[in-house]
Design a protein around this motif. Sequence first.
Motif, PDB file in Angstrom:
ATOM      1  N   GLY A 167      -1.337   4.465  13.067  1.00  0.00           N
ATOM      2  CA  GLY A 167      -0.340   3.592  12.467  1.00  0.00           C
ATOM      3  C   GLY A 167      -0.182   3.721  10.970  1.00  0.00           C
ATOM      4  N   MET A 168      -0.948   4.622  10.342  1.00  0.00           N
ATOM      5  CA  MET A 168      -0.797   4.841   8.904  1.00  0.00           C
ATOM      6  C   MET A 168       0.189   5.990   8.684  1.00  0.00           C
ATOM      7  SD  MET A 168      -2.682   2.360   8.271  1.00  0.00           S
ATOM      8  CE  MET A 168      -2.482   2.301   6.492  1.00  0.00           C
ATOM      9  N   SER A 169       0.984   5.898   7.623  1.00  0.00           N
ATOM     10  CA  SER A 169       2.139   6.771   7.497  1.00  0.00           C
ATOM     11  C   SER A 169       2.138   7.694   6.289  1.00  0.00           C
ATOM     12  CB  SER A 169       3.415   5.913   7.443  1.00  0.00           C
ATOM     13  OG  SER A 169       4.565   6.700   7.328  1.00  0.00           O
ATOM     14  N   LYS A 170       1.772   7.205   5.097  1.00  0.00           N
ATOM     15  CA  LYS A 170       1.894   7.981   3.865  1.00  0.00           C
ATOM     16  C   LYS A 170       0.701   7.691   2.954  1.00  0.00           C
ATOM     17  CE  LYS A 170       6.182   9.494   4.673  1.00  0.00           C
ATOM     18  NZ  LYS A 170       6.260   9.007   6.065  1.00  0.00           N
ATOM     19  N   VAL A 171       0.454   8.621   1.996  1.00  0.00           N
ATOM     20  CA  VAL A 171      -0.615   8.443   1.010  1.00  0.00           C
ATOM     21  C   VAL A 171      -0.033   8.557  -0.389  1.00  0.00           C
ATOM     22  CG1 VAL A 171      -2.884   9.189   0.213  1.00  0.00           C
ATOM     23  CG2 VAL A 171      -2.239   9.557   2.604  1.00  0.00           C
ATOM     24  N   VAL A 192       3.140  -4.586  -2.001  1.00  0.00           N
ATOM     25  CA  VAL A 192       3.266  -5.825  -1.228  1.00  0.00           C
ATOM     26  C   VAL A 192       4.377  -6.698  -1.805  1.00  0.00           C
ATOM     27  CG1 VAL A 192       2.107  -8.017  -0.720  1.00  0.00           C
ATOM     28  CG2 VAL A 192       0.914  -5.856  -0.330  1.00  0.00           C
ATOM     29  N   TRP A 193       4.437  -6.827  -3.120  1.00  0.00           N
ATOM     30  CA  TRP A 193       5.481  -7.644  -3.731  1.00  0.00           C
ATOM     31  C   TRP A 193       6.861  -7.004  -3.527  1.00  0.00           C
ATOM     32  CZ3 TRP A 193       2.503  -8.706  -8.947  1.00  0.00           C
ATOM     33  CH2 TRP A 193       1.483  -9.651  -8.696  1.00  0.00           C
ATOM     34  N   TYR A 194       6.951  -5.719  -3.697  1.00  0.00           N
ATOM     35  CA  TYR A 194       8.215  -4.995  -3.455  1.00  0.00           C
ATOM     36  C   TYR A 194       8.658  -5.203  -2.007  1.00  0.00           C
ATOM     37  CZ  TYR A 194      11.412  -0.913  -3.574  1.00  0.00           C
ATOM     38  OH  TYR A 194      12.493  -0.065  -3.508  1.00  0.00           O
ATOM     39  N   ASP A 250      -2.481  -2.686   7.191  1.00  0.00           N
ATOM     40  CA  ASP A 250      -1.131  -2.329   6.739  1.00  0.00           C
ATOM     41  C   ASP A 250      -1.198  -1.429   5.512  1.00  0.00           C
ATOM     42  OD1 ASP A 250       0.683  -4.005   8.499  1.00  0.00           O
ATOM     43  OD2 ASP A 250      -0.666  -5.545   7.716  1.00  0.00           O
ATOM     44  N   LEU A 251      -2.243  -1.593   4.717  1.00  0.00           N
ATOM     45  CA  LEU A 251      -2.503  -0.749   3.554  1.00  0.00           C
ATOM     46  C   LEU A 251      -4.006  -0.514   3.491  1.00  0.00           C
ATOM     47  CD1 LEU A 251      -0.231  -2.767   1.166  1.00  0.00           C
ATOM     48  CD2 LEU A 251       0.103  -0.329   1.523  1.00  0.00           C
ATOM     49  N   ILE A 252      -4.403   0.682   3.095  1.00  0.00           N
ATOM     50  CA  ILE A 252      -5.818   1.008   2.937  1.00  0.00           C
ATOM     51  C   ILE A 252      -6.033   1.566   1.539  1.00  0.00           C
ATOM     52  CG2 ILE A 252      -7.729   2.460   3.722  1.00  0.00           C
ATOM     53  CD1 ILE A 252      -6.468   2.512   6.483  1.00  0.00           C
ATOM     54  N   THR A 253      -7.066   1.072   0.868  1.00  0.00           N
ATOM     55  CA  THR A 253      -7.447   1.576  -0.444  1.00  0.00           C
ATOM     56  C   THR A 253      -8.576   2.584  -0.279  1.00  0.00           C
ATOM     57  OG1 THR A 253      -7.067  -0.691  -1.217  1.00  0.00           O
ATOM     58  CG2 THR A 253      -8.007   0.875  -2.797  1.00  0.00           C
ATOM     59  N   SER A 279      -8.017   8.525  -6.213  1.00  0.00           N
ATOM     60  CA  SER A 279      -7.921   7.374  -5.318  1.00  0.00           C
ATOM     61  C   SER A 279      -6.646   7.495  -4.505  1.00  0.00           C
ATOM     62  CB  SER A 279      -7.910   6.067  -6.113  1.00  0.00           C
ATOM     63  OG  SER A 279      -6.718   5.957  -6.885  1.00  0.00           O
ATOM     64  N   GLY A 280      -6.453   6.557  -3.615  1.00  0.00           N
ATOM     65  CA  GLY A 280      -5.232   6.580  -2.824  1.00  0.00           C
ATOM     66  C   GLY A 280      -4.912   5.229  -2.225  1.00  0.00           C
ATOM     67  N   SER A 281      -3.631   4.989  -2.034  1.00  0.00           N
ATOM     68  CA  SER A 281      -3.130   3.861  -1.257  1.00  0.00           C
ATOM     69  C   SER A 281      -2.488   4.446  -0.006  1.00  0.00           C
ATOM     70  CB  SER A 281      -2.090   3.065  -2.048  1.00  0.00           C
ATOM     71  OG  SER A 281      -2.647   2.556  -3.240  1.00  0.00           O
ATOM     72  N   VAL A 282      -3.067   4.127   1.129  1.00  0.00           N
ATOM     73  CA  VAL A 282      -2.556   4.643   2.399  1.00  0.00           C
ATOM     74  C   VAL A 282      -1.663   3.561   3.004  1.00  0.00           C
ATOM     75  CG1 VAL A 282      -3.153   5.722   4.584  1.00  0.00           C
ATOM     76  CG2 VAL A 282      -4.746   5.878   2.658  1.00  0.00           C
ATOM     77  N   VAL A 283      -0.415   3.922   3.240  1.00  0.00           N
ATOM     78  CA  VAL A 283       0.611   2.953   3.625  1.00  0.00           C
ATOM     79  C   VAL A 283       0.864   3.033   5.120  1.00  0.00           C
ATOM     80  CG1 VAL A 283       2.994   2.209   3.219  1.00  0.00           C
ATOM     81  CG2 VAL A 283       1.654   3.210   1.346  1.00  0.00           C
ATOM     82  N   GLY A 284       0.809   1.868   5.775  1.00  0.00           N
ATOM     83  CA  GLY A 284       1.053   1.799   7.205  1.00  0.00           C
ATOM     84  C   GLY A 284       2.526   1.857   7.557  1.00  0.00           C
ATOM     85  N   ASP A 285       2.795   2.093   8.835  1.00  0.00           N
ATOM     86  CA  ASP A 285       4.164   2.316   9.317  1.00  0.00           C
ATOM     87  C   ASP A 285       5.104   1.165   8.984  1.00  0.00           C
ATOM     88  OD1 ASP A 285       3.526   4.782  10.392  1.00  0.00           O
ATOM     89  OD2 ASP A 285       3.088   3.981  12.379  1.00  0.00           O
ATOM     90  N   ARG A 286       4.680  -0.077   9.277  1.00  0.00           N
ATOM     91  CA  ARG A 286       5.632  -1.185   9.108  1.00  0.00           C
ATOM     92  C   ARG A 286       5.957  -1.428   7.638  1.00  0.00           C
ATOM     93  NH1 ARG A 286       3.777  -7.447   9.778  1.00  0.00           N
ATOM     94  NH2 ARG A 286       1.614  -7.321   9.085  1.00  0.00           N
ATOM     95  N   VAL A 287       4.981  -1.191   6.752  1.00  0.00           N
ATOM     96  CA  VAL A 287       5.264  -1.320   5.323  1.00  0.00           C
ATOM     97  C   VAL A 287       6.140  -0.161   4.853  1.00  0.00           C
ATOM     98  CG1 VAL A 287       4.234  -1.346   3.009  1.00  0.00           C
ATOM     99  CG2 VAL A 287       3.157  -2.618   4.876  1.00  0.00           C
ATOM    100  N   TRP A 288       5.830   1.051   5.312  1.00  0.00           N
ATOM    101  CA  TRP A 288       6.602   2.206   4.887  1.00  0.00           C
ATOM    102  C   TRP A 288       8.080   2.072   5.240  1.00  0.00           C
ATOM    103  CZ3 TRP A 288       7.770   5.776   1.821  1.00  0.00           C
ATOM    104  CH2 TRP A 288       8.695   6.764   2.173  1.00  0.00           C
TER     105      TRP A 288
END
Length: 456
Positions: A109-113, A130-132, A282-285, A298-307
């Motif tokens: 379910g994770m989509s982008k880094v 998250v705010w965006y 939904d997001l992974i640090t 470092s990275g922010s891994v973005v899940g599908d529903r957020v992406w």
Amino acid sequence: MLRNDRLAEWDRDSFLHPSTQWGSFARGDIANTVIKTAKGCHITDRDGTVLLDAFAGLYCVNVGYGRAEIADAIAEQARELAYYHAYVGHGTEASITLAKMVLDRMPEGMSKVYFGSSGSDANTTNIKLVWYYNNILGRPEKKKIISRWRGYHGSGLASGSLTGLKVFQDKFDLPLDRFLHTEAPYYFRRDDLGLSEAQFSAHCAAELEALIDREGPDTIAAFIGEPALGTGGLVPPPEGYWAAIQAVLDRHDILLIVDEVVTGFGRLGSMTGSGHYALRPDLITIAKGLTSAYVPLSGSVVGDRVWRVLEQGTDEFGPIGHGWTYSAHPICAAAGVANLELLDRLELVANAGAVGAYLKAALQSTIGDHAHVGEVRGEGLLCAVEFVRDRDSRTFFEPTQTIGPKLAQAMRDRGVIARAMPQGDIIGFAPPFCLTEAEADQIAETLKAAAADVFG
């Protein structure tokens, strides 16, 4: 020795060290340590003192020191292409390859880094996303983020607001608005000693639900947590904790940010803490273990529903107004690729699980019955021993007694680096994944000897 003496002088005159009592250091009350070389699980200072690093730097040198494969990858990338930015669709072979390798190791379910330089800036990115996300969805009031007391998520203004440890907030005017904290999943320090682990997990979930109700569910955007508490005490979650927390988040449409800066890439004996505890982030640090700290990444891994919502936002409003100069730096990405290849080839994640269990058992058998040991705990190569004034009544030492720092210093004097964790007398261990059983025995025996030094 002249060179050594001058280096010490330059250190005190020129170098501002993080997490240091600056006045004491400047006056010479705190010894300065200059590390010269390192190999495997050991570091050597400029005077030739060899130390077993049972904390892997800051739980980050996961593959161990001195890996030529990573050094060669860094050098080769620097010669071929030292830098180019990642703005407006630019990339490098290393950064694109690493993004794919990261996603292959993340939960479903994770989509982008999105790559950054530190765990602190990755959590800042997560906050902004998250705010965006909620602005694009037309929910301008849904912006508050809940963390846990004793959680650690960085030391910037926003990331430090997420952190729930006093030393990172007091005198810095933190936390800022929009950041809230709820109970830590710290079973050993529960107020009601009659609660089982499952009952305590239900209590934590109820406390979270009550906070959400007080603030208003329509104002809460996200919840952030480490799969197992790191700097707050090296505490695995109690039975049923994450299932109970996720049920609350699901009821109120609250995003889950999982901070895997410590647990990611094998620390718990699993590739991710999210997978280890069946989380649905939904997001992974990510950071530390991404390159084993050979270079900052470092990275922010973005899940599908957020992406999907972020993509919609840029379609409507144009390019995302967020970026770092060093995002996806090619030298750092090349190190990450080599690091993850080493993790797989040497089966270091499995070793972390196996030797981690051995280390915990060795600590338990060696010092678990000590009169001042309240708890031995751990998961994988993330272990801690918590010391108390009286184990039967579970009363703690006064902070002014500095039992933790004294134990850590006594261990260092005997050749092993451990970490005195904040807000308690907790000795933490997070060694490189190449740790052997013999080295685990050395750690346990050294702590036993250090306790004899401190307590008599």
